[in-house]
Write a protein that holds these residues in place. Structure first.
Motif, PDB file in Angstrom:
ATOM      1  N   ASP A  91     -16.564  32.415 -30.214  1.00 52.81           N
ATOM      2  CA  ASP A  91     -15.593  33.463 -30.093  1.00 52.81           C
ATOM      3  C   ASP A  91     -13.927  33.254 -29.995  1.00 52.81           C
ATOM      4  O   ASP A  91     -12.978  33.907 -30.479  1.00 52.81           O
ATOM      5  CB  ASP A  91     -15.853  34.293 -28.781  1.00 52.81           C
ATOM      6  N   VAL A  92     -13.867  31.919 -29.578  1.00 46.35           N
ATOM      7  CA  VAL A  92     -12.622  31.187 -29.417  1.00 46.35           C
ATOM      8  C   VAL A  92     -12.578  29.778 -29.542  1.00 46.35           C
ATOM      9  O   VAL A  92     -13.401  28.987 -28.911  1.00 46.35           O
ATOM     10  CB  VAL A  92     -11.775  31.667 -28.091  1.00 46.35           C
TER      11      VAL A  92
ATOM     12  N   TYR B 115     -13.238  30.732 -40.763  1.00 49.17           N
ATOM     13  CA  TYR B 115     -14.313  31.821 -40.149  1.00 49.17           C
ATOM     14  C   TYR B 115     -13.580  33.145 -39.283  1.00 49.17           C
ATOM     15  O   TYR B 115     -14.364  33.606 -38.871  1.00 49.17           O
ATOM     16  CB  TYR B 115     -15.070  30.747 -39.163  1.00 49.17           C
ATOM     17  N   GLY B 116     -12.270  32.935 -39.171  1.00 51.77           N
ATOM     18  CA  GLY B 116     -11.598  34.197 -39.015  1.00 51.77           C
ATOM     19  C   GLY B 116     -11.544  34.254 -37.306  1.00 51.77           C
ATOM     20  O   GLY B 116     -12.036  35.396 -36.649  1.00 51.77           O
ATOM     21  N   ARG B 117     -11.687  33.099 -36.729  1.00 53.06           N
ATOM     22  CA  ARG B 117     -11.684  32.772 -35.251  1.00 53.06           C
ATOM     23  C   ARG B 117     -10.358  32.569 -34.581  1.00 53.06           C
ATOM     24  O   ARG B 117      -9.467  31.810 -35.352  1.00 53.06           O
ATOM     25  CB  ARG B 117     -12.504  31.890 -34.851  1.00 53.06           C
ATOM     26  N   PRO B 118     -10.031  33.339 -33.565  1.00 56.91           N
ATOM     27  CA  PRO B 118      -8.528  32.772 -32.818  1.00 56.91           C
ATOM     28  C   PRO B 118      -8.756  31.513 -32.328  1.00 56.91           C
ATOM     29  O   PRO B 118      -9.640  31.095 -31.836  1.00 56.91           O
ATOM     30  CB  PRO B 118      -8.592  34.127 -31.864  1.00 56.91           C
ATOM     31  N   MET B 119      -7.436  30.767 -32.571  1.00 56.09           N
ATOM     32  CA  MET B 119      -7.360  29.545 -32.017  1.00 56.09           C
ATOM     33  C   MET B 119      -6.050  29.577 -31.152  1.00 56.09           C
ATOM     34  O   MET B 119      -5.399  29.821 -31.142  1.00 56.09           O
ATOM     35  CB  MET B 119      -7.122  28.539 -33.172  1.00 56.09           C
TER      36      MET B 119
ATOM     37  N   CYS C 253      -7.151  32.233 -17.984  1.00 51.79           N
ATOM     38  CA  CYS C 253      -8.402  32.921 -18.365  1.00 51.79           C
ATOM     39  C   CYS C 253      -8.570  34.342 -18.969  1.00 51.79           C
ATOM     40  O   CYS C 253      -9.164  34.784 -19.918  1.00 51.79           O
ATOM     41  CB  CYS C 253      -9.600  32.910 -17.134  1.00 51.79           C
ATOM     42  N   ASP C 254      -7.436  35.117 -18.414  1.00 55.28           N
ATOM     43  CA  ASP C 254      -7.112  36.274 -18.894  1.00 55.28           C
ATOM     44  C   ASP C 254      -6.638  36.534 -20.386  1.00 55.28           C
ATOM     45  O   ASP C 254      -7.403  37.159 -21.010  1.00 55.28           O
ATOM     46  CB  ASP C 254      -6.169  37.107 -18.139  1.00 55.28           C
TER      47      ASP C 254
ATOM     48  N   ALA D 234      -8.983  37.883 -23.642  1.00 51.37           N
ATOM     49  CA  ALA D 234      -8.277  38.771 -24.344  1.00 51.37           C
ATOM     50  C   ALA D 234      -8.647  38.499 -25.854  1.00 51.37           C
ATOM     51  O   ALA D 234      -8.996  39.248 -26.828  1.00 51.37           O
ATOM     52  CB  ALA D 234      -6.878  38.992 -24.362  1.00 51.37           C
ATOM     53  N   LEU D 235      -8.215  37.142 -26.151  1.00 50.44           N
ATOM     54  CA  LEU D 235      -8.631  36.875 -27.591  1.00 50.44           C
ATOM     55  C   LEU D 235     -10.156  36.924 -27.888  1.00 50.44           C
ATOM     56  O   LEU D 235     -10.408  37.335 -28.985  1.00 50.44           O
ATOM     57  CB  LEU D 235      -8.287  35.112 -27.812  1.00 50.44           C
ATOM     58  N   ALA D 236     -10.952  36.766 -27.128  1.00 51.45           N
ATOM     59  CA  ALA D 236     -12.428  36.776 -27.355  1.00 51.45           C
ATOM     60  C   ALA D 236     -12.772  38.263 -27.933  1.00 51.45           C
ATOM     61  O   ALA D 236     -13.690  38.593 -28.498  1.00 51.45           O
ATOM     62  CB  ALA D 236     -13.371  36.437 -26.357  1.00 51.45           C
TER      63      ALA D 236
END
Length: 319
Positions: free
Chosen positions: A65-66, A84-88, A311-312, A316-318
Protein backbone atom coordinates in the motif's frame (compact mmCIF):
# COMPACT_ATOMS: atom_id res chain seq x y z
CA UNK A 1 11.87 -0.58 2.44
CA UNK A 2 15.52 -1.46 1.86
CA UNK A 3 17.73 0.36 4.39
CA UNK A 4 21.43 1.05 4.23
CA UNK A 5 23.61 -0.54 6.91
CA UNK A 6 24.03 2.64 8.93
CA UNK A 7 23.44 2.21 12.65
CA UNK A 8 21.78 5.56 13.32
CA UNK A 9 19.62 5.38 10.22
CA UNK A 10 18.56 1.81 10.97
CA UNK A 11 17.64 2.66 14.56
CA UNK A 12 15.55 5.59 13.41
CA UNK A 13 13.74 3.59 10.76
CA UNK A 14 12.99 0.62 13.03
CA UNK A 15 11.75 2.97 15.75
CA UNK A 16 9.38 4.52 13.22
CA UNK A 17 8.14 1.17 11.94
CA UNK A 18 7.32 -0.30 15.34
CA UNK A 19 4.33 2.01 15.95
CA UNK A 20 2.91 0.97 12.58
CA UNK A 21 3.16 -2.67 13.65
CA UNK A 22 1.46 -1.79 16.93
CA UNK A 23 -1.43 -0.32 14.93
CA UNK A 24 -1.88 -3.65 13.22
CA UNK A 25 -0.09 -3.03 9.91
CA UNK A 26 1.95 -5.64 8.05
CA UNK A 27 5.45 -4.13 7.82
CA UNK A 28 8.45 -5.59 6.04
CA UNK A 29 12.00 -4.34 5.52
CA UNK A 30 13.97 -5.46 2.47
CA UNK A 31 17.73 -5.19 3.00
CA UNK A 32 19.82 -3.83 0.14
CA UNK A 33 23.29 -5.09 1.10
CA UNK A 34 24.77 -8.51 1.62
CA UNK A 35 25.02 -9.79 5.19
CA UNK A 36 25.12 -13.06 7.09
CA UNK A 37 21.38 -13.81 7.18
CA UNK A 38 19.94 -15.85 4.33
CA UNK A 39 16.35 -16.35 5.45
CA UNK A 40 13.65 -13.84 6.28
CA UNK A 41 13.21 -13.26 10.02
CA UNK A 42 11.10 -11.25 12.46
CA UNK A 43 12.50 -8.27 14.39
CA UNK A 44 10.09 -6.66 16.89
CA UNK A 45 7.14 -7.47 14.69
CA UNK A 46 8.81 -6.31 11.48
CA UNK A 47 9.54 -8.92 8.81
CA UNK A 48 13.13 -8.50 7.59
CA UNK A 49 14.06 -9.90 4.18
CA UNK A 50 17.85 -10.20 3.59
CA UNK A 51 19.24 -9.64 0.10
CA UNK A 52 20.56 -13.23 0.19
CA UNK A 53 17.01 -14.56 0.46
CA UNK A 54 16.66 -13.74 -3.25
CA UNK A 55 12.95 -13.04 -2.96
CA UNK A 56 11.17 -10.81 -5.47
CA UNK A 57 11.09 -7.23 -4.20
CA UNK A 58 9.13 -6.04 -7.23
CA UNK A 59 6.29 -8.42 -6.37
CA UNK A 60 6.27 -7.10 -2.81
CA UNK A 61 6.07 -3.54 -4.16
CA UNK A 62 3.11 -4.47 -6.34
CA UNK A 63 1.25 -5.80 -3.31
CA UNK A 64 2.20 -2.94 -0.97
CA UNK A 65 0.00 0.00 0.00
CA UNK A 66 2.90 2.35 0.82
CA UNK A 67 6.65 2.23 0.16
CA UNK A 68 9.19 3.75 2.57
CA UNK A 69 12.79 4.27 1.52
CA UNK A 70 15.92 6.16 2.52
CA UNK A 71 19.54 6.84 1.66
CA UNK A 72 20.93 5.20 -1.49
CA UNK A 73 17.83 3.05 -1.99
CA UNK A 74 15.56 5.97 -2.91
CA UNK A 75 16.15 6.06 -6.72
CA UNK A 76 15.43 2.37 -7.31
CA UNK A 77 12.46 2.32 -4.93
CA UNK A 78 11.06 5.47 -6.54
CA UNK A 79 11.24 3.85 -9.98
CA UNK A 80 9.22 0.87 -8.77
CA UNK A 81 6.78 3.12 -6.91
CA UNK A 82 6.10 5.09 -10.10
CA UNK A 83 5.84 1.93 -12.16
CA UNK A 84 3.26 0.32 -9.87
CA UNK A 85 1.51 3.54 -8.88
CA UNK A 86 2.31 3.28 -5.18
CA UNK A 87 2.83 6.25 -2.84
CA UNK A 88 6.39 6.59 -1.55
CA UNK A 89 7.73 8.04 1.69
CA UNK A 90 11.35 9.21 1.83
CA UNK A 91 13.00 9.37 5.26
CA UNK A 92 15.88 11.88 5.21
CA UNK A 93 18.78 11.34 7.61
CA UNK A 94 21.21 14.00 6.40
CA UNK A 95 21.48 17.28 4.50
CA UNK A 96 23.77 16.02 1.75
CA UNK A 97 22.79 17.30 -1.68
CA UNK A 98 22.29 13.77 -3.03
CA UNK A 99 19.62 13.10 -0.39
CA UNK A 100 17.56 16.03 -1.63
CA UNK A 101 18.26 15.32 -5.31
CA UNK A 102 17.01 11.74 -4.98
CA UNK A 103 13.88 12.91 -3.21
CA UNK A 104 13.29 15.58 -5.89
CA UNK A 105 13.32 13.04 -8.71
CA UNK A 106 9.53 13.02 -8.55
CA UNK A 107 6.86 10.87 -6.97
CA UNK A 108 7.67 11.47 -3.29
CA UNK A 109 4.33 11.62 -1.51
CA UNK A 110 5.78 12.36 1.93
CA UNK A 111 9.21 13.58 3.02
CA UNK A 112 10.24 12.99 6.62
CA UNK A 113 13.04 15.15 8.04
CA UNK A 114 14.79 14.28 11.29
CA UNK A 115 15.21 17.85 12.54
CA UNK A 116 14.07 21.43 12.08
CA UNK A 117 17.40 22.44 10.60
CA UNK A 118 17.20 19.67 8.01
CA UNK A 119 13.78 20.90 6.95
CA UNK A 120 15.22 24.42 6.62
CA UNK A 121 18.04 23.05 4.44
CA UNK A 122 15.47 21.28 2.27
CA UNK A 123 13.62 24.59 1.82
CA UNK A 124 16.81 26.18 0.53
CA UNK A 125 17.35 23.28 -1.86
CA UNK A 126 13.82 23.32 -3.26
CA UNK A 127 13.85 27.10 -3.72
CA UNK A 128 15.82 26.52 -6.94
CA UNK A 129 13.41 23.91 -8.32
CA UNK A 130 9.85 24.04 -9.68
CA UNK A 131 7.09 23.21 -7.20
CA UNK A 132 6.26 20.05 -9.13
CA UNK A 133 9.31 18.21 -7.81
CA UNK A 134 8.58 18.95 -4.15
CA UNK A 135 7.19 16.16 -1.99
CA UNK A 136 3.45 16.13 -1.68
CA UNK A 137 3.72 16.52 2.09
CA UNK A 138 6.50 17.12 4.59
CA UNK A 139 6.87 16.43 8.30
CA UNK A 140 9.49 16.23 11.04
CA UNK A 141 10.02 13.06 13.05
CA UNK A 142 13.02 13.35 15.33
CA UNK A 143 14.83 9.99 15.70
CA UNK A 144 12.58 8.33 18.29
CA UNK A 145 14.20 7.37 21.58
CA UNK A 146 11.98 5.76 24.20
CA UNK A 147 13.74 6.81 27.40
CA UNK A 148 12.58 3.77 29.38
CA UNK A 149 14.49 1.50 26.99
CA UNK A 150 17.81 3.24 27.73
CA UNK A 151 17.54 4.62 31.26
CA UNK A 152 20.01 3.13 33.74
CA UNK A 153 22.36 4.17 36.54
CA UNK A 154 25.38 5.89 34.95
CA UNK A 155 28.83 4.38 35.33
CA UNK A 156 32.29 5.92 35.70
CA UNK A 157 33.78 6.15 32.20
CA UNK A 158 34.07 8.94 29.65
CA UNK A 159 32.74 7.31 26.49
CA UNK A 160 32.97 7.79 22.73
CA UNK A 161 30.66 5.74 20.50
CA UNK A 162 32.20 5.06 17.08
CA UNK A 163 35.85 6.03 17.20
CA UNK A 164 36.47 7.05 13.60
CA UNK A 165 38.04 10.43 12.81
CA UNK A 166 34.77 12.14 11.88
CA UNK A 167 33.22 11.16 15.21
CA UNK A 168 36.25 12.43 17.13
CA UNK A 169 38.40 9.38 17.74
CA UNK A 170 41.52 11.52 17.95
CA UNK A 171 39.86 13.67 20.67
CA UNK A 172 39.32 10.58 22.83
CA UNK A 173 42.91 9.50 22.32
CA UNK A 174 44.36 12.88 23.32
CA UNK A 175 42.08 13.20 26.34
CA UNK A 176 43.00 9.71 27.54
CA UNK A 177 46.70 10.62 27.38
CA UNK A 178 46.09 13.86 29.28
CA UNK A 179 43.86 12.26 31.94
CA UNK A 180 45.57 8.95 32.84
CA UNK A 181 43.67 8.73 36.13
CA UNK A 182 40.30 8.71 34.33
CA UNK A 183 38.65 5.62 32.82
CA UNK A 184 37.65 5.90 29.13
CA UNK A 185 35.41 3.67 27.04
CA UNK A 186 35.99 3.42 23.27
CA UNK A 187 33.05 1.75 21.49
CA UNK A 188 33.96 0.41 18.07
CA UNK A 189 31.72 1.78 15.31
CA UNK A 190 30.14 -0.01 12.38
CA UNK A 191 31.91 2.11 9.78
CA UNK A 192 35.02 4.23 9.25
CA UNK A 193 38.63 3.55 10.26
CA UNK A 194 38.61 3.28 14.03
CA UNK A 195 41.07 5.19 16.24
CA UNK A 196 41.44 2.82 19.20
CA UNK A 197 44.15 3.91 21.66
CA UNK A 198 46.33 1.23 23.21
CA UNK A 199 46.36 2.84 26.65
CA UNK A 200 45.83 1.31 30.11
CA UNK A 201 42.96 3.68 30.93
CA UNK A 202 41.05 3.00 27.68
CA UNK A 203 38.80 -0.03 27.39
CA UNK A 204 37.84 -0.95 23.85
CA UNK A 205 34.37 -2.40 23.36
CA UNK A 206 33.29 -4.15 20.16
CA UNK A 207 30.37 -2.95 18.06
CA UNK A 208 27.22 -3.00 20.23
CA UNK A 209 23.68 -3.68 18.98
CA UNK A 210 21.10 -1.01 19.73
CA UNK A 211 19.17 -3.20 22.17
CA UNK A 212 22.36 -3.82 24.17
CA UNK A 213 23.47 -0.22 24.51
CA UNK A 214 21.86 0.32 27.90
CA UNK A 215 23.76 -2.44 29.72
CA UNK A 216 26.98 -2.54 27.74
CA UNK A 217 27.55 1.19 27.25
CA UNK A 218 25.33 3.62 29.16
CA UNK A 219 25.47 1.66 32.45
CA UNK A 220 29.24 2.17 32.30
CA UNK A 221 29.23 5.80 31.14
CA UNK A 222 29.48 8.94 33.27
CA UNK A 223 29.97 11.45 30.42
CA UNK A 224 29.40 10.95 26.68
CA UNK A 225 31.68 12.61 24.12
CA UNK A 226 30.29 13.67 20.73
CA UNK A 227 33.07 15.71 19.03
CA UNK A 228 31.60 14.89 15.61
CA UNK A 229 32.38 16.91 12.50
CA UNK A 230 28.81 16.29 11.28
CA UNK A 231 25.61 15.09 12.94
CA UNK A 232 22.21 15.70 11.42
CA UNK A 233 20.67 14.97 14.84
CA UNK A 234 22.71 12.87 17.29
CA UNK A 235 20.70 9.89 18.48
CA UNK A 236 23.26 8.46 20.94
CA UNK A 237 23.31 11.78 22.76
CA UNK A 238 19.56 11.55 23.30
CA UNK A 239 19.91 7.92 24.40
CA UNK A 240 22.54 8.92 26.97
CA UNK A 241 20.42 11.75 28.34
CA UNK A 242 17.70 9.23 29.24
CA UNK A 243 20.04 8.22 32.09
CA UNK A 244 20.96 11.78 32.98
CA UNK A 245 24.37 11.36 31.34
CA UNK A 246 25.84 14.75 30.33
CA UNK A 247 26.96 15.09 26.70
CA UNK A 248 29.99 17.16 25.67
CA UNK A 249 29.73 17.83 21.94
CA UNK A 250 30.94 19.79 18.93
CA UNK A 251 28.27 22.38 18.06
CA UNK A 252 26.94 20.97 14.79
CA UNK A 253 23.44 22.27 13.92
CA UNK A 254 21.98 18.81 14.56
CA UNK A 255 23.60 18.40 17.96
CA UNK A 256 22.68 21.93 18.99
CA UNK A 257 19.04 21.13 18.19
CA UNK A 258 18.93 17.67 19.74
CA UNK A 259 20.84 18.39 22.95
CA UNK A 260 19.35 21.84 23.45
CA UNK A 261 20.17 23.58 26.74
CA UNK A 262 21.45 20.29 28.17
CA UNK A 263 24.37 20.15 25.72
CA UNK A 264 27.87 21.21 26.73
CA UNK A 265 29.49 22.47 23.53
CA UNK A 266 33.21 22.64 22.77
CA UNK A 267 34.82 22.91 19.33
CA UNK A 268 36.23 19.53 18.29
CA UNK A 269 39.63 21.10 17.56
CA UNK A 270 39.91 22.53 21.07
CA UNK A 271 41.21 19.56 23.06
CA UNK A 272 42.32 21.93 25.84
CA UNK A 273 38.71 23.05 26.10
CA UNK A 274 37.44 19.47 26.28
CA UNK A 275 39.89 18.66 29.05
CA UNK A 276 38.97 21.76 31.06
CA UNK A 277 35.24 21.11 30.71
CA UNK A 278 35.58 17.45 31.69
CA UNK A 279 37.68 18.17 34.76
CA UNK A 280 35.10 20.69 35.94
CA UNK A 281 32.17 18.47 35.00
CA UNK A 282 33.55 15.53 36.98
CA UNK A 283 33.23 17.49 40.22
CA UNK A 284 30.09 16.54 42.14
CA UNK A 285 28.20 19.90 42.06
CA UNK A 286 28.76 20.49 38.34
CA UNK A 287 27.88 16.90 37.49
CA UNK A 288 24.59 17.00 39.42
CA UNK A 289 23.53 20.15 37.61
CA UNK A 290 24.48 18.82 34.16
CA UNK A 291 22.79 15.49 34.86
CA UNK A 292 19.60 17.24 35.90
CA UNK A 293 19.56 19.23 32.66
CA UNK A 294 20.15 16.05 30.63
CA UNK A 295 17.24 14.25 32.29
CA UNK A 296 14.94 17.23 31.70
CA UNK A 297 15.91 17.39 28.01
CA UNK A 298 15.23 13.67 27.65
CA UNK A 299 11.70 14.25 28.89
CA UNK A 300 11.19 17.05 26.37
CA UNK A 301 12.08 14.68 23.53
CA UNK A 302 9.32 12.14 24.22
CA UNK A 303 8.50 10.86 20.71
CA UNK A 304 4.89 9.78 21.28
CA UNK A 305 3.10 12.70 19.61
CA UNK A 306 5.39 12.77 16.56
CA UNK A 307 5.06 9.01 16.06
CA UNK A 308 1.28 9.25 16.29
CA UNK A 309 1.27 11.95 13.59
CA UNK A 310 3.66 9.82 11.50
CA UNK A 311 1.34 6.81 11.65
CA UNK A 312 -1.64 9.00 10.74
CA UNK A 313 0.12 10.33 7.66
CA UNK A 314 1.23 6.90 6.46
CA UNK A 315 -2.29 5.53 6.95
CA UNK A 316 -3.68 8.47 4.96
CA UNK A 317 -1.37 7.56 2.07
CA UNK A 318 -2.47 3.94 2.26
CA UNK A 319 -6.09 4.97 1.92
Amino acid sequence: MPPEHNAGAEHMLVSMLRPLVERGHDVSVWLSRYGRAREAYDYRGVRVVPLEARLDFATAVRKADVLISHLECVPSTAALARGYGRPMVVVCHNTHQQTFRNMAAGGTALAVYNSQWMRAEAELFFAEYPKGVRPGREMIVRPPVFAEEYATKPGKAITLINCNEAKGGYVLEQLARRMPEQQFLAVRGAYGEQILPNLPNVEIVGHVRGEDMRQQVYARTKVLLMPSSYESWGRVGVEAMASGIPVVAHPTPGLAESLGEAGIFVDRNDVDGYEAVLRKLLTAPEYRLASKRATARSGELNPSSELSAWCDDVEALAR
